[in-house]
Design an enzyme around this catalytic site. Structure first.
Site, PDB file in Angstrom:
ATOM      1  CB  SER A   1      -7.104   0.093  13.379  1.00  0.00           C
ATOM      2  OG  SER A   1      -7.972   0.946  13.603  1.00  0.00           O
TER       3      SER A   1
ATOM      4  CG  ASP B   1      -0.416   5.749   7.391  1.00  0.00           C
ATOM      5  OD1 ASP B   1      -0.806   6.934   7.326  1.00  0.00           O
ATOM      6  OD2 ASP B   1      -0.919   4.969   8.238  1.00  0.00           O
TER       7      ASP B   1
ATOM      8  CD  GLU C   1     -12.679   2.081  14.151  1.00  0.00           C
ATOM      9  OE1 GLU C   1     -13.720   1.059  14.501  1.00  0.00           O
ATOM     10  OE2 GLU C   1     -12.799   3.169  14.438  1.00  0.00           O
TER      11      GLU C   1
ATOM     12  N   GLY D   1       0.659  -1.231  -0.051  1.00  0.00           N
ATOM     13  CA  GLY D   1       0.041   0.009  -0.133  1.00  0.00           C
ATOM     14  C   GLY D   1       0.864   1.256  -0.047  1.00  0.00           C
TER      15      GLY D   1
ATOM     16  CD  GLU E   1     -17.164   7.304  20.276  1.00  0.00           C
ATOM     17  OE1 GLU E   1     -17.323   6.717  19.313  1.00  0.00           O
ATOM     18  OE2 GLU E   1     -16.250   8.174  20.665  1.00  0.00           O
TER      19      GLU E   1
ATOM     20  CE1 TYR F   1      -9.903  -0.929   8.385  1.00  0.00           C
ATOM     21  CE2 TYR F   1     -10.082  -0.175  10.599  1.00  0.00           C
ATOM     22  CZ  TYR F   1      -9.315  -0.066   9.234  1.00  0.00           C
ATOM     23  OH  TYR F   1      -7.978   0.393   9.326  1.00  0.00           O
TER      24      TYR F   1
END
Length: 333
Positions: free
Chosen positions: A126, A14, A128, A9, A287, A150
């Site tokens: 991540s 990044d 996440e 990538g 949150e 994800y």
């Protein structure tokens, strides 16, 4: 010591910053993209890498292409950054997202392990993976309860790094990155939507900017700082997992205010009306456990600290968006 490095990538946000940093250090850099072409770097907005980074074709959904690319590269190090990055898209097709991230990472790790000489591998995880962690800020040992496909896929990749590292004593690193931005971030991501929108207002192209919840809290760093942390982690004496984050929470409202300040424009119009409109459809309940990282381990073990402040990051992005519109930035930074 010069190293032969493969970045999956490489044309992403990044990957571009990482390639620039490694080339400046004297390393040989190769990178993967789905379909290499002569104009690949120019199309990605990275003409400075053209002719300096060898491109190899690899698709995360095509295991054979990944294995071929890694075998051809014969790298000393791999930074596995390639992945679908826009979290909302993972709800549309969880099957493809999980396959690309989890199975793609498994293939990268297996192919690296099959090389004739030892190869260090860093996998970009991540924030996440934490989701409803039950704690904030989140360190490497925080509970992981992802709340998106994800996040589930990234957690699988993160867990695989740890399992293979323990089982086979390999130098594998998981970089748990929190939100990191730059002028190279696409506008579908909130920070670029904000800075591009404010720049358009400053240039007289737009009158308002429409957003959702301005009370939402995030931990924003510059992508350039985050990839510097990745290099420190992969070149440390011992492999491990590291949270890479600023450790400082900011609300979306603070991001908006910083963008207006950087553009030299008042947030409120002459009649007192707010130039930022709120779309109720995108306002969510607060949150309980905000996504804020605890970078203590990266700071203590690697000596890593972000060099770019939140305000500097936002100003750099606003300046770039103004330049795209042909408008000079308001004064030297």
């Amino acid at each position: 010591m010069s190293r032969r490095v493969l970045i999956t990538g490489v044309t992403g946000q990044d990957g571009g910053y990482l390639a620039e940093q490694l080339l400046a250090a004297g390393d040989e850099v190769l990178g993967t993209v789905r379909r290499p072409a002569p104009e690949t770097f120019a199309t990605a907005g990275l003409p400075q890498l053209d002719g300096r980074v060898k491109l190899l074709g690899a698709d995360l959904l095509d295991r054979a292409s990944i294995r071929r690319a890694i075998a051809e590269a014969e790298p000393d190090e791999i930074y596995h950054l390639a992945a679908p990055t826009f979290v909302p898209d993972s709800w549309e097709d969880p099957t493809e997202v999980v396959a690309a991230i989890a199975a793609g990472t498994a293939t990268v790790l297996a192919a690296a392990g099959a090389l004739p000489r030892a190869c260090r591998v860093l996998v970009a995880a991540s924030s996440e993976i934490f989701g409803d962690a039950g704690v904030s800020p989140q360190s490497e040992t925080a509970p992981t309860r992802p709340r998106s496909p994800y996040g589930v896929a990234k957690l699988a990749a993160h867990g695989l790094v740890g399992a293979l590292r323990a089982r086979h004593d390999r130098f594998l690193v998981s970089a748990i990155t929190f939100n990191h931005e730059s002028p190279r971030r696409p506008e579908r991501f909130l920070p670029r939507k904000v800075t591009a929108g404010v720049a358009a207002i400053a240039a007289g192209r737009e009158e308002t900017l429409t957003l959702g919840d301005q009370a939402a809290v995030r931990d924003w760093s510059h992508a350039r700082d985050v990839v510097a942390g990745m290099v420190l982690a992969l070149r440390h004496d011992e492999p491990g997992d590291y949270v890479l984050a600023s450790g400082t929470p900011h609300t979306v409202g603070e991001l908006v205010d910083a963008a207006f300040a950087a553009a030299g424009v008042e947030r409120h119009a002459a009649d007192g009306s707010d130039r930022v409109l709120v779309d109720p459809r995108f306002v969510r309940p607060p949150e309980q456990w905000p996504s804020v990282g605890d970078p203590s381990r990266a700071r203590d073990v690697l000596g890593w600290r972000p060099r770019t402040s939140f305000e500097q990051l936002v100003a750099e992005m606003v300046d770039a968006d103004l330049a795209r519109l042909g408008v000079a930035a308001p004064g030297a930074r």
